[in-house]
Design a protein around this motif. Sequence first.
Motif: not given
Length: 424
Positions: A56, A58, A60-61, A130, A345-346, A350-352, A357, A361
Amino acid sequence: MTTTPASSDVADLSLAGEGDRLISWAAREMPVLRLIRERFEREKPLRGLRLGACLHVTSETANLAITLRAGGADVRLCASNPLSTQDAVAAALTADHGIPTFAVRGEDSVRYFEHVNAVLDHRPHLTMDDGADLVAELHKSRSELIPEVLAGTEETTTGVIRLRAMAAAGALRFPIVAVNEAMTKHMFDNRYGTGQSTLDGLIRATNVLIAGKTVVVCGYGWCGRGLALRAAGLGAHVVVTEVNPVRALEAVMDGYRVMPLIEAAPQADFVVTVTGDINVVDRHHFEAMKDGCIVANSGHFNDEINLAALDEMSTGVDQPRPSVEAYRLRDGRTLHVLAQGRLVNLAAAEGHPAAVMDMSFANQALCAEYVARHHEELEPRVYDVPLDIDGEVAALKLRAMGVGIDTLTEEQRRYLASWESGTS
Ligand code: ADE
Protein backbone atom coordinates in the motif's frame (compact mmCIF):
# COMPACT_ATOMS: atom_id res chain seq x y z
CA MET A 1 17.47 12.94 -6.62
CA THR A 2 14.89 13.06 -9.40
CA THR A 3 13.76 10.24 -11.66
CA THR A 4 12.07 11.01 -14.94
CA PRO A 5 8.29 10.69 -14.94
CA ALA A 6 8.56 8.17 -17.81
CA SER A 7 10.12 5.67 -15.40
CA SER A 8 7.20 5.86 -13.02
CA ASP A 9 3.43 6.32 -13.08
CA VAL A 10 1.95 8.55 -10.44
CA ALA A 11 -1.10 10.84 -10.50
CA ASP A 12 0.66 14.19 -10.18
CA LEU A 13 4.35 14.84 -9.51
CA SER A 14 3.57 18.37 -8.35
CA LEU A 15 2.10 16.81 -5.16
CA ALA A 16 5.62 15.77 -4.06
CA GLY A 17 5.98 18.56 -1.47
CA GLU A 18 2.75 17.54 0.27
CA GLY A 19 3.88 13.90 0.12
CA ASP A 20 7.18 14.74 1.77
CA ARG A 21 5.39 16.45 4.64
CA LEU A 22 3.20 13.36 5.15
CA ILE A 23 6.25 11.08 5.07
CA SER A 24 8.02 13.22 7.70
CA TRP A 25 4.90 13.27 9.87
CA ALA A 26 4.71 9.45 9.82
CA ALA A 27 8.46 9.21 10.54
CA ARG A 28 7.91 10.89 13.94
CA GLU A 29 6.02 7.77 15.04
CA MET A 30 8.45 5.25 13.52
CA PRO A 31 11.50 5.28 15.82
CA VAL A 32 12.36 1.60 15.34
CA LEU A 33 12.51 1.96 11.59
CA ARG A 34 14.65 5.08 12.06
CA LEU A 35 17.21 3.14 14.12
CA ILE A 36 17.28 0.43 11.46
CA ARG A 37 17.69 3.05 8.74
CA GLU A 38 20.66 4.60 10.55
CA ARG A 39 22.35 1.19 10.77
CA PHE A 40 21.47 0.38 7.15
CA GLU A 41 23.08 3.67 6.06
CA ARG A 42 26.34 2.57 7.68
CA GLU A 43 26.32 -1.13 6.79
CA LYS A 44 24.48 -1.26 3.41
CA PRO A 45 23.23 -4.86 3.88
CA LEU A 46 21.14 -4.68 0.67
CA ARG A 47 23.88 -3.23 -1.54
CA GLY A 48 23.62 -4.37 -5.16
CA LEU A 49 20.13 -5.87 -4.80
CA ARG A 50 17.12 -4.89 -6.88
CA LEU A 51 14.02 -4.97 -4.71
CA GLY A 52 10.49 -5.06 -6.16
CA ALA A 53 7.80 -4.05 -3.69
CA CYS A 54 4.01 -4.29 -4.02
CA LEU A 55 2.67 -2.53 -0.91
CA HIS A 56 0.00 0.00 0.00
CA VAL A 57 1.59 3.27 -1.08
CA THR A 58 1.21 5.25 2.14
CA SER A 59 3.41 7.58 4.14
CA GLU A 60 4.40 4.63 6.37
CA THR A 61 5.39 2.51 3.37
CA ALA A 62 7.43 5.45 2.10
CA ASN A 63 9.48 5.32 5.29
CA LEU A 64 10.10 1.61 4.71
CA ALA A 65 11.09 2.16 1.07
CA ILE A 66 13.50 4.93 2.10
CA THR A 67 15.01 2.59 4.72
CA LEU A 68 15.52 -0.17 2.14
CA ARG A 69 17.16 2.31 -0.18
CA ALA A 70 19.40 3.51 2.66
CA GLY A 71 20.44 -0.14 2.99
CA GLY A 72 21.68 -0.09 -0.60
CA ALA A 73 18.68 -1.66 -2.38
CA ASP A 74 17.54 -0.38 -5.75
CA VAL A 75 13.81 -0.17 -4.97
CA ARG A 76 10.77 -0.04 -7.26
CA LEU A 77 7.30 0.18 -5.80
CA CYS A 78 3.73 -0.43 -6.97
CA ALA A 79 0.42 -0.40 -5.12
CA SER A 80 -0.99 -3.54 -3.57
CA ASN A 81 -4.55 -2.29 -3.91
CA PRO A 82 -6.13 0.04 -6.48
CA LEU A 83 -7.72 2.25 -3.81
CA SER A 84 -5.05 2.51 -1.11
CA THR A 85 -2.51 4.81 -2.80
CA GLN A 86 -1.79 8.21 -1.31
CA ASP A 87 -1.03 10.09 -4.54
CA ALA A 88 1.09 12.75 -2.83
CA VAL A 89 3.29 10.08 -1.27
CA ALA A 90 3.71 8.31 -4.62
CA ALA A 91 4.80 11.63 -6.14
CA ALA A 92 7.32 12.33 -3.36
CA LEU A 93 8.89 8.87 -3.58
CA THR A 94 9.34 9.22 -7.31
CA ALA A 95 10.46 12.84 -7.46
CA ASP A 96 12.46 13.22 -4.26
CA HIS A 97 13.64 9.81 -3.05
CA GLY A 98 14.84 7.97 -6.14
CA ILE A 99 12.16 5.29 -5.75
CA PRO A 100 10.25 4.89 -9.02
CA THR A 101 6.65 4.35 -8.02
CA PHE A 102 3.79 2.94 -10.08
CA ALA A 103 0.57 3.72 -8.26
CA VAL A 104 -2.43 5.92 -8.93
CA ARG A 105 -5.33 5.98 -6.52
CA GLY A 106 -8.45 4.64 -8.25
CA GLU A 107 -6.55 2.83 -11.02
CA ASP A 108 -8.53 0.08 -12.75
CA SER A 109 -7.46 -3.57 -12.73
CA VAL A 110 -5.68 -3.28 -16.09
CA ARG A 111 -3.52 -0.40 -14.91
CA TYR A 112 -3.03 -2.07 -11.54
CA PHE A 113 -1.46 -5.12 -13.19
CA GLU A 114 0.52 -2.93 -15.62
CA HIS A 115 2.04 -1.41 -12.49
CA VAL A 116 2.77 -4.82 -10.97
CA ASN A 117 4.51 -5.72 -14.22
CA ALA A 118 6.45 -2.45 -14.25
CA VAL A 119 7.94 -3.54 -10.92
CA LEU A 120 8.69 -6.98 -12.35
CA ASP A 121 10.41 -5.30 -15.34
CA HIS A 122 12.98 -4.20 -12.73
CA ARG A 123 14.03 -7.91 -12.52
CA PRO A 124 13.95 -8.02 -8.72
CA HIS A 125 16.34 -10.09 -6.64
CA LEU A 126 14.02 -9.62 -3.67
CA THR A 127 10.23 -9.33 -3.65
CA MET A 128 8.19 -7.61 -0.96
CA ASP A 129 4.46 -8.24 -1.18
CA ASP A 130 1.25 -7.35 0.60
CA GLY A 131 -1.33 -9.87 -0.65
CA ALA A 132 1.03 -11.86 -2.93
CA ASP A 133 -0.06 -10.30 -6.24
CA LEU A 134 3.58 -9.65 -7.19
CA VAL A 135 4.70 -13.22 -6.49
CA ALA A 136 1.58 -14.71 -8.12
CA GLU A 137 2.04 -12.59 -11.28
CA LEU A 138 5.73 -13.50 -11.35
CA HIS A 139 4.90 -17.21 -11.25
CA LYS A 140 1.90 -17.00 -13.61
CA SER A 141 3.11 -14.61 -16.33
CA ARG A 142 6.78 -13.70 -15.85
CA SER A 143 8.36 -17.00 -14.82
CA GLU A 144 11.45 -16.31 -16.96
CA LEU A 145 12.45 -13.83 -14.21
CA ILE A 146 12.32 -16.37 -11.38
CA PRO A 147 15.94 -17.62 -11.68
CA GLU A 148 17.16 -14.14 -10.64
CA VAL A 149 14.89 -13.97 -7.59
CA LEU A 150 16.65 -14.88 -4.35
CA ALA A 151 13.77 -14.64 -1.90
CA GLY A 152 10.80 -12.55 -0.82
CA THR A 153 8.74 -11.34 2.11
CA GLU A 154 4.96 -11.17 2.62
CA GLU A 155 3.17 -8.65 4.80
CA THR A 156 -0.37 -9.86 5.33
CA THR A 157 -2.52 -12.81 6.48
CA THR A 158 -4.29 -13.15 3.13
CA GLY A 159 -0.98 -13.20 1.26
CA VAL A 160 0.47 -15.81 3.62
CA ILE A 161 -2.60 -18.06 3.10
CA ARG A 162 -2.13 -17.70 -0.66
CA LEU A 163 1.62 -18.39 -0.56
CA ARG A 164 1.16 -21.43 1.66
CA ALA A 165 -1.35 -22.74 -0.91
CA MET A 166 1.27 -22.14 -3.62
CA ALA A 167 3.91 -24.00 -1.58
CA ALA A 168 1.50 -26.88 -0.83
CA ALA A 169 0.77 -27.21 -4.56
CA GLY A 170 4.53 -27.32 -5.27
CA ALA A 171 4.24 -24.09 -7.27
CA LEU A 172 6.35 -21.72 -5.16
CA ARG A 173 9.85 -21.44 -6.59
CA PHE A 174 11.74 -19.30 -4.07
CA PRO A 175 11.68 -18.82 -0.28
CA ILE A 176 9.35 -16.31 1.35
CA VAL A 177 9.45 -15.03 4.89
CA ALA A 178 5.94 -14.47 6.25
CA VAL A 179 6.36 -11.16 8.06
CA ASN A 180 2.72 -11.39 9.14
CA GLU A 181 3.61 -14.31 11.40
CA ALA A 182 5.97 -12.23 13.57
CA MET A 183 4.36 -11.61 16.96
CA THR A 184 5.48 -7.98 16.76
CA LYS A 185 3.47 -7.78 13.53
CA HIS A 186 0.14 -9.54 13.91
CA MET A 187 -0.42 -8.92 17.63
CA PHE A 188 -0.13 -5.17 17.07
CA ASP A 189 -0.70 -4.25 13.40
CA ASN A 190 -3.54 -6.72 12.83
CA ARG A 191 -5.15 -6.12 16.22
CA TYR A 192 -4.61 -2.46 17.17
CA GLY A 193 -3.93 -1.23 13.62
CA THR A 194 -6.95 -2.86 11.98
CA GLY A 195 -9.10 -2.15 15.03
CA GLN A 196 -8.47 1.59 14.92
CA SER A 197 -8.15 2.13 11.18
CA THR A 198 -11.29 0.15 10.31
CA LEU A 199 -13.39 2.19 12.71
CA ASP A 200 -11.67 5.28 11.27
CA GLY A 201 -12.73 4.15 7.77
CA LEU A 202 -16.33 3.44 8.83
CA ILE A 203 -16.61 6.80 10.54
CA ARG A 204 -14.92 8.88 7.82
CA ALA A 205 -17.05 7.22 5.16
CA THR A 206 -20.39 7.53 6.94
CA ASN A 207 -20.09 9.85 9.95
CA VAL A 208 -22.58 7.51 11.63
CA LEU A 209 -22.58 7.27 15.45
CA ILE A 210 -21.21 3.89 16.52
CA ALA A 211 -22.58 3.99 20.09
CA GLY A 212 -25.72 1.88 20.43
CA LYS A 213 -25.35 0.31 16.98
CA THR A 214 -25.04 -3.42 16.32
CA VAL A 215 -21.71 -4.10 14.62
CA VAL A 216 -21.30 -7.60 13.21
CA VAL A 217 -17.64 -8.62 12.92
CA CYS A 218 -17.11 -11.55 10.52
CA GLY A 219 -13.93 -13.35 11.55
CA TYR A 220 -12.22 -13.42 14.94
CA GLY A 221 -8.57 -13.63 13.95
CA TRP A 222 -6.22 -10.89 15.12
CA CYS A 223 -7.95 -8.29 12.93
CA GLY A 224 -11.41 -9.32 14.12
CA ARG A 225 -10.31 -9.23 17.76
CA GLY A 226 -9.05 -5.68 17.33
CA LEU A 227 -12.11 -4.52 15.47
CA ALA A 228 -14.51 -6.05 18.01
CA LEU A 229 -12.54 -4.46 20.87
CA ARG A 230 -12.57 -0.98 19.38
CA ALA A 231 -16.22 -1.15 18.24
CA ALA A 232 -17.23 -2.21 21.76
CA GLY A 233 -15.09 0.63 23.12
CA LEU A 234 -17.16 3.09 21.12
CA GLY A 235 -20.36 1.67 22.60
CA ALA A 236 -21.45 -0.76 19.87
CA HIS A 237 -23.23 -4.04 20.56
CA VAL A 238 -20.77 -6.41 18.94
CA VAL A 239 -21.77 -9.71 17.36
CA VAL A 240 -19.03 -12.04 16.11
CA THR A 241 -19.41 -14.67 13.40
CA GLU A 242 -16.83 -17.43 12.95
CA VAL A 243 -16.22 -20.79 11.29
CA ASN A 244 -13.48 -21.85 13.72
CA PRO A 245 -14.89 -23.27 17.00
CA VAL A 246 -11.87 -22.25 19.10
CA ARG A 247 -12.00 -18.67 17.91
CA ALA A 248 -15.78 -18.62 18.32
CA LEU A 249 -15.37 -19.80 21.92
CA GLU A 250 -12.76 -17.14 22.54
CA ALA A 251 -15.16 -14.50 21.23
CA VAL A 252 -17.91 -15.78 23.56
CA MET A 253 -15.57 -15.60 26.55
CA ASP A 254 -14.35 -12.16 25.49
CA GLY A 255 -17.97 -11.12 26.05
CA TYR A 256 -19.42 -10.97 22.55
CA ARG A 257 -22.53 -12.64 21.18
CA VAL A 258 -21.61 -15.28 18.60
CA MET A 259 -24.00 -16.65 16.00
CA PRO A 260 -24.16 -17.57 12.30
CA LEU A 261 -24.16 -14.56 9.98
CA ILE A 262 -27.61 -15.43 8.68
CA GLU A 263 -28.97 -14.89 12.24
CA ALA A 264 -26.89 -11.78 12.82
CA ALA A 265 -27.75 -10.12 9.49
CA PRO A 266 -31.29 -8.90 10.41
CA GLN A 267 -29.95 -7.18 13.56
CA ALA A 268 -26.92 -5.54 11.97
CA ASP A 269 -26.38 -1.83 11.50
CA PHE A 270 -22.86 -2.62 10.27
CA VAL A 271 -21.44 -5.87 8.89
CA VAL A 272 -17.65 -5.84 8.53
CA THR A 273 -15.61 -8.73 7.09
CA VAL A 274 -12.07 -9.49 8.22
CA THR A 275 -11.66 -13.11 7.17
CA GLY A 276 -9.35 -13.45 4.13
CA ASP A 277 -12.02 -15.64 2.50
CA ILE A 278 -14.47 -15.31 -0.39
CA ASN A 279 -18.22 -14.48 -0.39
CA VAL A 280 -18.45 -14.32 3.37
CA VAL A 281 -21.37 -11.94 2.93
CA ASP A 282 -23.47 -13.62 0.25
CA ARG A 283 -26.86 -13.25 -1.44
CA HIS A 284 -28.88 -14.88 1.37
CA HIS A 285 -27.25 -12.55 3.91
CA PHE A 286 -28.22 -9.49 1.85
CA GLU A 287 -31.75 -10.91 1.68
CA ALA A 288 -31.86 -11.04 5.50
CA MET A 289 -30.43 -7.56 6.22
CA LYS A 290 -32.56 -4.70 7.40
CA ASP A 291 -33.05 -1.54 5.39
CA GLY A 292 -30.05 0.81 5.64
CA CYS A 293 -27.48 -1.75 6.77
CA ILE A 294 -23.87 -0.71 6.06
CA VAL A 295 -21.55 -3.42 4.75
CA ALA A 296 -17.77 -3.07 4.59
CA ASN A 297 -14.67 -5.18 4.23
CA SER A 298 -11.34 -4.76 5.97
CA GLY A 299 -9.74 -7.97 4.68
CA HIS A 300 -7.12 -7.70 1.96
CA PHE A 301 -9.12 -8.55 -1.19
CA ASN A 302 -12.48 -7.29 -2.40
CA ASP A 303 -13.80 -10.86 -2.55
CA GLU A 304 -15.26 -11.06 0.93
CA ILE A 305 -18.55 -9.40 -0.03
CA ASN A 306 -20.44 -10.87 -3.00
CA LEU A 307 -21.05 -7.59 -4.81
CA ALA A 308 -22.05 -9.35 -8.04
CA ALA A 309 -25.02 -10.91 -6.21
CA LEU A 310 -25.92 -7.55 -4.64
CA ASP A 311 -25.76 -5.95 -8.07
CA GLU A 312 -28.18 -8.56 -9.44
CA MET A 313 -30.59 -7.90 -6.57
CA SER A 314 -30.54 -4.14 -7.23
CA THR A 315 -32.38 -1.80 -9.55
CA GLY A 316 -29.70 0.87 -9.25
CA VAL A 317 -26.83 2.29 -7.23
CA ASP A 318 -26.51 5.83 -5.83
CA GLN A 319 -23.49 7.50 -4.26
CA PRO A 320 -24.72 9.54 -1.27
CA ARG A 321 -21.15 10.18 -0.01
CA PRO A 322 -17.69 9.66 -1.58
CA SER A 323 -16.98 6.18 -0.19
CA VAL A 324 -20.59 5.01 0.12
CA GLU A 325 -22.58 3.16 -2.50
CA ALA A 326 -26.33 2.76 -1.86
CA TYR A 327 -27.82 -0.29 -3.59
CA ARG A 328 -31.56 0.07 -4.22
CA LEU A 329 -33.06 -3.41 -3.96
CA ARG A 330 -36.17 -4.61 -5.81
CA ASP A 331 -38.01 -5.13 -2.50
CA GLY A 332 -37.60 -1.45 -1.56
CA ARG A 333 -34.70 -1.78 0.91
CA THR A 334 -31.41 0.09 0.49
CA LEU A 335 -28.12 -1.53 1.50
CA HIS A 336 -24.90 0.47 1.71
CA VAL A 337 -21.47 -0.77 0.70
CA LEU A 338 -18.33 1.15 1.65
CA ALA A 339 -15.30 1.66 -0.63
CA GLN A 340 -16.57 -0.79 -3.26
CA GLY A 341 -15.88 -3.66 -0.86
CA ARG A 342 -12.15 -2.88 -0.87
CA LEU A 343 -10.31 -2.61 2.42
CA VAL A 344 -12.21 0.20 4.08
CA ASN A 345 -9.39 1.16 6.44
CA LEU A 346 -7.11 2.15 3.56
CA ALA A 347 -9.69 3.16 0.95
CA ALA A 348 -11.80 5.39 3.21
CA ALA A 349 -9.13 6.27 5.79
CA GLU A 350 -5.31 6.18 5.85
CA GLY A 351 -4.60 2.63 6.98
CA HIS A 352 -2.95 1.71 10.24
CA PRO A 353 -1.28 4.50 12.16
CA ALA A 354 2.49 4.86 11.83
CA ALA A 355 3.23 3.66 15.38
CA VAL A 356 2.11 0.10 14.55
CA MET A 357 3.45 0.13 11.00
CA ASP A 358 6.78 0.96 12.67
CA MET A 359 6.92 -2.60 14.00
CA SER A 360 5.53 -4.28 10.88
CA PHE A 361 7.98 -2.47 8.64
CA ALA A 362 10.90 -2.94 11.04
CA ASN A 363 10.18 -6.66 10.57
CA GLN A 364 10.08 -6.17 6.79
CA ALA A 365 13.43 -4.35 6.74
CA LEU A 366 15.12 -6.87 9.02
CA CYS A 367 13.66 -9.80 7.07
CA ALA A 368 14.90 -8.29 3.79
CA GLU A 369 18.34 -8.14 5.37
CA TYR A 370 17.93 -11.73 6.65
CA VAL A 371 16.96 -13.20 3.26
CA ALA A 372 19.70 -11.21 1.53
CA ARG A 373 22.20 -12.90 3.89
CA HIS A 374 20.66 -16.37 4.15
CA HIS A 375 18.80 -17.09 0.90
CA GLU A 376 21.25 -19.85 -0.03
CA GLU A 377 20.27 -21.81 3.09
CA LEU A 378 16.54 -21.48 2.42
CA GLU A 379 14.24 -23.72 0.36
CA PRO A 380 11.30 -22.59 -1.76
CA ARG A 381 8.72 -22.51 1.02
CA VAL A 382 7.11 -20.12 3.46
CA TYR A 383 9.21 -19.38 6.57
CA ASP A 384 8.28 -17.74 9.84
CA VAL A 385 10.18 -14.65 10.93
CA PRO A 386 13.27 -15.67 12.94
CA LEU A 387 12.55 -15.29 16.67
CA ASP A 388 15.54 -13.04 17.27
CA ILE A 389 14.16 -10.51 14.77
CA ASP A 390 10.83 -10.49 16.64
CA GLY A 391 12.65 -10.00 19.93
CA GLU A 392 14.82 -7.22 18.53
CA VAL A 393 11.79 -5.31 17.18
CA ALA A 394 10.00 -5.57 20.55
CA ALA A 395 13.10 -4.49 22.48
CA LEU A 396 13.73 -1.50 20.20
CA LYS A 397 10.07 -0.45 20.40
CA LEU A 398 10.07 -0.59 24.20
CA ARG A 399 13.31 1.42 24.29
CA ALA A 400 11.84 4.02 21.97
CA MET A 401 8.74 4.22 24.20
CA GLY A 402 10.91 4.64 27.30
CA VAL A 403 9.53 1.46 28.88
CA GLY A 404 11.95 -0.57 31.00
CA ILE A 405 11.48 -4.25 31.86
CA ASP A 406 13.07 -6.64 34.35
CA THR A 407 15.76 -9.18 33.53
CA LEU A 408 16.05 -12.72 34.90
CA THR A 409 18.43 -13.14 37.82
CA GLU A 410 21.05 -15.85 37.53
CA GLU A 411 19.08 -17.89 40.08
CA GLN A 412 15.88 -17.58 38.00
CA ARG A 413 17.70 -18.56 34.83
CA ARG A 414 19.04 -21.71 36.54
CA TYR A 415 15.59 -22.49 38.02
CA LEU A 416 13.89 -22.27 34.62
CA ALA A 417 16.48 -24.63 33.14
CA SER A 418 16.14 -27.21 35.93
CA TRP A 419 13.54 -29.84 36.81
CA GLU A 420 14.63 -31.05 40.28
CA SER A 421 12.88 -28.49 42.47
CA GLY A 422 9.08 -28.58 42.67
CA THR A 423 6.71 -28.39 45.69
CA SER A 424 8.72 -27.36 48.76
N1 ADE B 1 -1.57 -1.77 5.84
C1 ADE B 1 -2.44 -1.30 6.74
N2 ADE B 1 -2.17 -0.03 7.05
C2 ADE B 1 -1.10 0.35 6.30
C3 ADE B 1 -0.36 1.55 6.18
N3 ADE B 1 -0.66 2.64 6.89
N4 ADE B 1 0.67 1.56 5.31
C4 ADE B 1 0.97 0.45 4.60
N5 ADE B 1 0.32 -0.71 4.69
C5 ADE B 1 -0.72 -0.77 5.54
